[in-house]
Design an enzyme around this catalytic site. Structure first.
Site, short mmCIF file in Angstrom:
data_model
loop_
_atom_site.label_atom_id
_atom_site.label_comp_id
_atom_site.label_asym_id
_atom_site.label_seq_id
_atom_site.Cartn_x
_atom_site.Cartn_y
_atom_site.Cartn_z
N ASN A 55 0.83 -1.21 0.00
CA ASN A 55 0.00 0.00 0.00
C ASN A 55 0.85 1.25 0.00
O ASN A 55 1.94 1.30 0.56
CB ASN A 55 -0.97 -0.01 1.20
CG ASN A 55 -0.42 0.72 2.41
OD1 ASN A 55 -0.54 1.95 2.51
ND2 ASN A 55 0.22 -0.01 3.31
N PHE A 68 -1.82 8.16 4.31
CA PHE A 68 -2.67 8.77 5.35
C PHE A 68 -3.90 9.46 4.75
O PHE A 68 -4.21 10.60 5.10
CB PHE A 68 -1.90 9.79 6.19
CG PHE A 68 -0.76 9.25 7.02
CD1 PHE A 68 -0.58 7.88 7.20
CD2 PHE A 68 0.13 10.12 7.63
CE1 PHE A 68 0.47 7.39 7.96
CE2 PHE A 68 1.19 9.65 8.39
CZ PHE A 68 1.35 8.29 8.55
N SER A 75 5.51 5.34 8.71
CA SER A 75 4.89 5.02 7.43
C SER A 75 5.85 5.40 6.31
O SER A 75 6.47 6.46 6.35
CB SER A 75 3.58 5.80 7.27
OG SER A 75 3.20 5.77 5.90
N ASN A 107 4.91 6.15 3.38
CA ASN A 107 4.12 6.78 2.32
C ASN A 107 3.90 8.28 2.46
O ASN A 107 3.16 8.89 1.70
CB ASN A 107 2.77 6.07 2.18
CG ASN A 107 2.97 4.61 1.82
OD1 ASN A 107 3.81 4.30 0.98
ND2 ASN A 107 2.24 3.73 2.47
N THR A 108 4.53 8.88 3.48
CA THR A 108 4.52 10.34 3.61
C THR A 108 5.97 10.77 3.48
O THR A 108 6.80 10.39 4.33
CB THR A 108 3.94 10.79 4.97
OG1 THR A 108 2.58 10.35 5.04
CG2 THR A 108 4.01 12.29 5.16
N LYS A 136 5.46 3.83 17.16
CA LYS A 136 5.43 2.72 16.19
C LYS A 136 6.62 2.85 15.26
O LYS A 136 6.84 3.92 14.67
CB LYS A 136 4.12 2.76 15.40
CG LYS A 136 3.99 1.59 14.42
CD LYS A 136 2.57 1.45 13.91
CE LYS A 136 2.44 0.33 12.91
NZ LYS A 136 1.08 0.19 12.40
N ASN A 142 5.79 -1.41 11.36
CA ASN A 142 4.99 -0.92 10.24
C ASN A 142 5.33 -1.77 9.00
O ASN A 142 6.01 -2.79 9.11
CB ASN A 142 5.30 0.57 10.01
CG ASN A 142 4.08 1.32 9.52
OD1 ASN A 142 3.41 0.88 8.58
ND2 ASN A 142 3.77 2.44 10.15
#
Ligand SMILES: Cc1cc2nc3c(=O)[nH]c(=O)nc-3n(C[C@H](O)[C@H](O)[C@H](O)COP(=O)(O)O)c2cc1C
Length: 354
Positions: free
Chosen positions: A119, A123, A184, A186-187, A217, A246
């Site tokens: 993925n 967010f 994450s 993805n940012t 996390k 993660n």
């Protein structure tokens, strides 16, 4: 097999692209939440509550140790339905101060041969205001909720603390624990915040604002030494626990991977376990540890528990196996505990280091 079985449902859901399937499943969960007889039916079917698994953590009773990983319920819309899937706790979010659309689609992929998911959501969420209205609507709930918080994509790294400050204020009276998500992939730039200075600053700030337990996390793509150092800094700065891990950006794990986003599910199992085990060795007894990443059976959950996890979380394997998996993990854990002569889960937590 009943008409309502997950195998049947999955056949339908997997005909849709993953994001549409997620939206459809979400609609189903919200519909279920409005129908108490259905809630009762599914809770009786999937929820395991056995004294051997009960734990008092963060001042709340966790009736079983298997929670929903963050990212499935990004807006806190499915809280009521989660115990009916068997989960002993849920983690909502990642929520950001302002609503944001997330990355361009397609951004969610099934790696079916690998029983994994990739993925690059980024967010996507309706923002903290919406989540607060969801939490305020809960008239009664009796199971623990974590709130996973992150910065907006448009917020520059040097202002990231301000986003977290806003979020600590917003959620200080809600849920049972807060998770700082700086892991994450993805940012852009988010993982750069996994450094000592930021960790010290953010936990000092959290302490000034809220009495809630605040956890960190972490990503699986750090060396064990770095993960231990970062987590130790967090614990010394006041973290109530560490959640590992993660998703991974190790695209060499499969030839089916895209070259962006994070991989979760079976491909992550070993990587997540190995890092978690090192963390457990260093930190068991010093803080609360939650293990997540490719957990797909009671045996895998038990491995994490013996390495030091008080709680575990599942996300990807729920998609492949449905709520029966959560029940299987919980009932399987009871069997494994008995087989090893334990009377309670607490005796097995960190058994590798006792
Ligand atoms: C589609 C998707 C979205 C996710 N979104 C988030 C998120 O918003 N915040 C977060 O902390 N973790 C997020 N995660 C990571 C999961 O919480 C979990 O750490 C990871 O997927 C490993 O567990 P699993 O193998 O059981 O899925 C997401 C995972 C997936 C598959």
């Amino acid at each position: 097999m009943s008409l309502l079985s997950y195998d049947n449902l999955k056949k339908i859901l997997f005909k849709f692209d993953p994001e549409t399937a997620h939206t459809l499943a979400g609609l189903g969960l919200r519909a279920e939440s409005l129908c108490p007889p259905l809630l009762r039916h599914f809770k009786e079917k999937f929820f395991v509550s056995d004294p051997m698994l009960h734990q008092e953590l963060f001042g709340r009773t966790f009736e079983n140790p298997v929670g929903l990983g963050a990212g499935f319920d990004k807006n806190g819309q499915y809280i009521t339905a989660m115990p009916t899937m068997g989960f002993g706790f849920t983690e909502i979010g990642t929520v950001t101060p302002k609503p944001q659309p997330g990355n361009a689609k397609p951004r969610l992929f099934r790696l079916i041969e690998d029983r994994s998911i990739q993925n690059a959501m980024g967010f996507n969420n309706k923002g903290m205001g919406y989540m607060l209205t969801q939490l305020e609507k809960l008239y009664f709930f009796d199971y623990p909720i974590g709130i996973n918080i992150g910065k907006n994509k448009v917020t520059p790294e040097e202002k990231a603390l301000e986003d977290y400050e806003t979020l600590f204020h917003a959620f200080k009276d809600y849920g049972d624990y807060i998770v700082i998500n700086i892991s994450s992939p993805n940012t852009p730039g988010l993982r750069d915040l996994q450094n000592e200075q930021f960790i010290n600053d953010i936990f000092a700030m959290a302490k000034r604002i809220t009495d809630q337990p605040v956890l960190l996390k972490i990503a699986p793509d750090m060396s064990p030494e770095d993960a231990i150092a970062l987590s130790t800094t967090a614990v010394e700065a006041g973290a109530a626990g560490i959640i590992a891990t993660n998703t991974t950006i190790d695209y060499s794990l499969t030839p089916h991977a895209k070259d962006f986003g994070g991989i979760s599910g079976a491909l992550l199992t070993e990587k997540s376990y190995r890092l978690f085990r090192e963390l457990g060795k260093a930190l068991y007894g010093k803080t609360l540890l939650i293990s997540v990443g490719g957990i797909d059976s009671a045996e895998e959950a038990y491995r994490r528990i013996k390495a030091g996890a008080s709680l575990v979380q599942v996300y990807s394997m729920l998609i492949y196996q449905g709520p029966a998996l959560i029940k299987e993990i919980n009932t399987g854990l009871i069997e494994l505990l008995k087989k090893d002569g334990y009377n309670h889960i607490s005796e097995a937590i960190g058994a590798d280091w006792k």
